[in-house]
Design an enzyme around this catalytic site. Structure first.
Site, PDB file in Angstrom:
ATOM      1  N   TRP A  39       1.627   6.241   6.328  1.00 25.82           N
ATOM      2  CA  TRP A  39       1.899   7.037   5.131  1.00 25.82           C
ATOM      3  C   TRP A  39       1.568   8.469   5.540  1.00 25.82           C
ATOM      4  CZ3 TRP A  39      -1.096   9.907   1.544  1.00 25.82           C
ATOM      5  CH2 TRP A  39      -0.486  10.122   0.308  1.00 25.82           C
ATOM      6  N   GLU A  61      -2.127   7.912 -19.721  1.00 25.27           N
ATOM      7  CA  GLU A  61      -1.709   6.787 -18.881  1.00 25.27           C
ATOM      8  C   GLU A  61      -0.191   6.555 -18.990  1.00 25.27           C
ATOM      9  OE1 GLU A  61      -2.526   5.046 -16.532  1.00 25.27           O
ATOM     10  OE2 GLU A  61      -1.705   3.044 -16.669  1.00 25.27           O
ATOM     11  N   GLU A  74       5.155   8.464 -12.228  1.00 26.20           N
ATOM     12  CA  GLU A  74       5.032   7.943 -10.857  1.00 26.20           C
ATOM     13  C   GLU A  74       6.155   6.992 -10.467  1.00 26.20           C
ATOM     14  OE1 GLU A  74       1.346   5.924  -9.903  1.00 26.20           O
ATOM     15  OE2 GLU A  74       1.328   4.865 -11.783  1.00 26.20           O
ATOM     16  N   LYS A 127      -0.743   2.491  -2.596  1.00 30.87           N
ATOM     17  CA  LYS A 127      -1.506   1.629  -3.510  1.00 30.87           C
ATOM     18  C   LYS A 127      -3.000   1.927  -3.431  1.00 30.87           C
ATOM     19  CE  LYS A 127      -2.003  -1.615  -6.553  1.00 30.87           C
ATOM     20  NZ  LYS A 127      -1.732  -1.176  -7.934  1.00 30.87           N
ATOM     21  N   ARG A 166       0.821  -1.219   0.000  1.00 28.56           N
ATOM     22  CA  ARG A 166       0.000   0.000   0.000  1.00 28.56           C
ATOM     23  C   ARG A 166       0.852   1.264   0.000  1.00 28.56           C
ATOM     24  NH1 ARG A 166      -4.943  -0.017   3.726  1.00 28.56           N
ATOM     25  NH2 ARG A 166      -6.099  -1.708   2.842  1.00 28.56           N
ATOM     26  N   HIS A 190      -2.005  24.297 -29.588  1.00 29.03           N
ATOM     27  CA  HIS A 190      -2.729  25.204 -28.687  1.00 29.03           C
ATOM     28  C   HIS A 190      -1.922  25.513 -27.428  1.00 29.03           C
ATOM     29  CE1 HIS A 190      -6.327  25.109 -31.131  1.00 29.03           C
ATOM     30  NE2 HIS A 190      -6.212  23.783 -31.210  1.00 29.03           N
ATOM     31  N   LYS A 212       2.242   6.703 -15.795  1.00 32.74           N
ATOM     32  CA  LYS A 212       3.087   5.560 -15.439  1.00 32.74           C
ATOM     33  C   LYS A 212       4.537   6.003 -15.321  1.00 32.74           C
ATOM     34  CE  LYS A 212       0.980   3.255 -14.492  1.00 32.74           C
ATOM     35  NZ  LYS A 212      -0.390   2.855 -14.262  1.00 32.74           N
ATOM     36  N   ASN A 244      -5.864   5.039  10.690  1.00 26.14           N
ATOM     37  CA  ASN A 244      -5.826   5.308   9.243  1.00 26.14           C
ATOM     38  C   ASN A 244      -6.833   6.410   8.948  1.00 26.14           C
ATOM     39  OD1 ASN A 244      -4.223   3.103   9.021  1.00 26.14           O
ATOM     40  ND2 ASN A 244      -5.691   1.836   7.924  1.00 26.14           N
ATOM     41  N   GLY A 245      -6.567   7.210   7.931  1.00 23.45           N
ATOM     42  CA  GLY A 245      -7.544   8.225   7.540  1.00 23.45           C
ATOM     43  C   GLY A 245      -7.249   9.564   8.168  1.00 23.45           C
TER      44      GLY A 245
HETATM   45  O1  M6R Z   1      -7.569   1.366  -6.724  1.00 25.73           O
HETATM   46  P1  M6R Z   1      -7.993   2.415  -7.709  1.00 25.73           P
HETATM   47  O2  M6R Z   1      -8.110   1.888  -9.090  1.00 25.73           O
HETATM   48  O3  M6R Z   1      -9.246   3.132  -7.276  1.00 25.73           O
HETATM   49  O4  M6R Z   1      -6.829   3.477  -7.698  1.00 25.73           O
HETATM   50  C1  M6R Z   1      -6.927   4.665  -8.419  1.00 25.73           C
HETATM   51  C2  M6R Z   1      -5.595   5.367  -8.495  1.00 25.73           C
HETATM   52  O5  M6R Z   1      -5.145   5.697  -7.207  1.00 25.73           O
HETATM   53  C3  M6R Z   1      -4.539   4.491  -9.171  1.00 25.73           C
HETATM   54  O6  M6R Z   1      -4.924   4.115 -10.458  1.00 25.73           O
HETATM   55  C4  M6R Z   1      -3.205   5.253  -9.258  1.00 25.73           C
HETATM   56  O7  M6R Z   1      -3.323   6.332 -10.127  1.00 25.73           O
HETATM   57  C5  M6R Z   1      -2.078   4.310  -9.685  1.00 25.73           C
HETATM   58  N1  M6R Z   1      -0.911   4.576  -8.896  1.00 25.73           N
HETATM   59  C6  M6R Z   1      -1.709   4.441 -11.109  1.00 25.73           C
HETATM   60  O8  M6R Z   1      -0.665   3.617 -11.487  1.00 25.73           O
END
Ligand code: M6R
Length: 614
Positions: free
Chosen positions: A78, A483, A490, A609, A27, A506, A487, A103-104
């Site tokens: 986190w 995407e 990140e 995650k 996570r 533009h 990718k 958490n939260g």
């Molecule tokens: O678990 P989810 O699909 O809801 O997550 C959504 C995003 O947090 C997730 O796709 C995030 O952008 C990833 N790190 C992308 O690789």
């Protein structure tokens, strides 16, 4: 994002807790800690960085009392409130008497903190969490029971959270509560456990109870007492979990992300076979999904799942003519959407726990939309709250960067578009069956695309030192450009942006300079000449242009620096499938560039995650 594991009633409880925390590592976290009782005292150990640092610290302790301790509670943090340091790492303790893991986010913590400061409480951390152990201490000192103290605290807290508390006066009990953030209780023989998800406790139990939103509980070795938001003692259903015991392994790959990219052909067979029956029918129940053919569909999701939704819009509108609205979940919930022209809301989430997506779904429900979730994790919160669920069934995705979940979400959306197109007679039986056949052979098609790996490695060598990278696409490949950029940024930390190719002039064209890598996804969809001409200005300004394209388009221009050709599997390359095909080189490219740069590919900095806080 943060993870919680606790055990009560089992000797060597700390060992089970540490194992559970390992299972939550995927996570993302930046510090960890445990609390336990030994020799009648509340003890804790904390460490900044990876879990092995905490494990090492614990290994230096006197092992005998630790082994005898039958209650332990652990946390991976986190950072949200307060930087990554030992003071802010959980468990957060009050007066050596109460420990809390959380958490939260407690949204009104400043108000609560001010009141506690006036009462003379000192704060050792910058966390929002610390108000909870102090309030426990305050109520216990005033003679309230442990349960009553927790109950009173819950009435004061605002936000989305899950927390556990233990107290020196109640060495065999854990107070547990959840509001929005998930929490699951495991039912053992003579012991009980708690975890953020079922996977984190499946090495100890196979029967679990999911707490419902607003529930709280008092858990001891022999008893679990659950209460709902109205303080009524309630029974929640016990269910059997069928989760692979033991840690999920990389199976010889260097990273989980690499494994998850390469296992797409095999796991997507599960997605496809669960949705196509032996009569070649797509077994999606349009009524259960809530689709009415005279109304539109609205889709909410975050990150990569949102880009899948964008492709889904393109497919559903093109193939069936049904109108689709796509929203970022984090925006939808606050933008007062007008829903009268929609009958159903689709939410897409790998984890089924993204708070923004969950809240968007709840908004949808409030507006009387039927909700259908496309999720990977069975029994996740979104799965349990949606009116209907379609599972992507690709198994646990451990790498923080979504890969196999993205392609599986695309496949579900494509099948939905086809089901609608057939129902509305927008495609004939022959066309429908051809699509179904093509979907069935997708896994072997993707295996062939994965053979482009070496070619992608060559290209990644040319980009790995770049400071900025642009990704371009048109039509259903525009979301793939977004995407591809997500990718790359990140996991490699290279600044990357995705644009619709037609948007170049533009504004983004101002970024073009000598050697800037510009990656274009191109397919023969009738727009290829326009897309190439969009790129001409970049080529003439010396950009390092890379074309990822099918056979028909690959020779459209000789001016690209590098080219990756997606093989043709059919006489006619069906551009409808291009997003699924092109996702693979986009994933491989990001992976190899990050690997070359030596970043933490599976757990990139600052990322989690499942994003369970806003
Ligand atoms: O678990 P989810 O699909 O809801 O997550 C959504 C995003 O947090 C997730 O796709 C995030 O952008 C990833 N790190 C992308 O690789």
């Amino acid at each position: 994002m943060c993870g919680i594991v606790a055990v009560v009633g089992k000797n060597q409880a700390y060992k089970y807790v540490l194992e559970g925390l390992k299972r939550l590592e995927y996570r993302g976290y930046d510090s960890s800690g445990i609390a336990y009782f030994s020799e009648k005292k509340l003890n804790h150990v904390k460490s900044v960085g990876k879990l092995n640092k905490l494990i090492k610290k614990i290994s230096l302790l006197d092992i005998e009392p630790l082994n005898k301790s039958s209650l332990a509670m652990g946390h991976t943090r986190w950072a949200t409130h307060g930087k990554v340091d030992l003071n802010n790492t959980h468990p957060i303790i009050s007066n050596n008497k109460v420990a809390v893991v959380h958490n939260g986010i407690i949204e009104n913590y400043k108000f609560l903190k001010n009141n506690l400061l006036l009462d003379g409480y000192a704060f050792n951390s910058l966390t929002d969490t610390e108000v909870i152990p102090h309030m426990f201490y305050k109520y216990l000192k005033a003679g309230k029971s442990f349960l009553e103290s927790g109950r009173l605290i819950l009435k004061l807290l605002e936000g989305a959270f899950a927390f556990l508390a233990i107290s020196n006066d109640n060495k065999n009990e854990i107070f547990v509560s959840r509001k929005t953030s998930p929490l699951v209780i495991g039912m053992g023989d003579g012991f009980h456990v708690v975890g953020s998800d079922a996977q984190s406790i499946s090495h100890m139990v196979d029967k679990v109870i999911y707490l419902e939103d607003g529930d709280y509980a008092l858990i001891s070795d022999l008893e679990v007492k659950i209460f709902n938001e109205k303080d009524e003692n309630v029974n929640r259903r016990t269910i059997n979990v069928n989760i692979d015991h033991g840690l999920i392994s990389k199976e010889g790959y260097r990273h989980f992300m690499e494994k998850e990219i390469f296992e797409q052909p095999s796991v997507l067979i599960n997605t496809i076979s669960s949705l196509i029956n032996e009569n070649n029918e797509i077994v999606l129940d349009l009524e259960k999904i809530g689709i009415q053919i005279n109304k539109g569909i609205t889709i909410c999701a975050a990150g990569t799942s949102y880009y899948a939704a964008m492709v889904g819009k393109y497919w559903i509108e093109k193939l069936s003519g049904i109108s689709v609205n796509v929203d970022l979940a984090s925006e939808y919930r606050y933008r007062s959407p007008v829903t009268s022209s929609f009958s159903s809301m689709l939410v897409i989430s790998q984890s089924g726990e993204s708070i923004d997506t969950l809240m968007a779904m709840r908004e949808g429900k409030k507006s009387n939309l039927k909700t259908c979730a496309i999720v990977n994790v069975d029994q996740s919160t979104i799965d349990r709250e949606a009116d209907h669920t379609i599972y992507t069934r690709v198994g646990p995705e451990i790498g923080v960067a979504s890969t196999k979940s993205f392609t599986s979400q695309l496949i579900v959306l494509l099948m939905l578009a086809l089901k609608l197109a057939k129902k509305l007679n927008k495609i004939n039986m022959k066309q429908y069956l051809k699509f179904v056949d093509d979907i069935k052979v997708l896994p072997s098609t993707l295996s062939k695309i994965l053979k482009l790996n070496d070619k992608v490695i060559d290209v990644s060598q040319k980009i790995k030192n770049a400071k900025n990278v642009l990704f371009l696409g048109r039509g259903n490949l525009y979301p793939i450009a977004l995407e591809g950029a997500l990718k790359l940024k990140e996991i490699s930390y290279i600044h990357a942006e995705g644009f619709a190719a037609g948007e170049m002039k533009h504004g983004p064209i101002a970024l073009i300079e000598e050697d800037l890598p510009v990656i274009m996804f191109l397919t023969s969809d009738g727009l290829e000449d326009k897309a190439i001409s969009n790129l001409q200005e970049a080529i003439s300004r010396g950009a390092n242009t890379i074309l990822i394209s099918d056979k028909k388009c690959i020779n459209k221009s000789q001016f690209f620096t590098s080219k990756i050709e997606i093989p043709s599997f059919d006489k006619d390359f069906n551009s409808i499938f291009a997003p699924i095909f092109m996702a693979i080189p986009a994933q491989l490219l990001a992976y190899h560039i990050a690997r070359e740069r030596g970043t933490d590919v599976d757990q990139p900095r600052n990322l989690a995650k499942s994003v369970t806080v806003e």
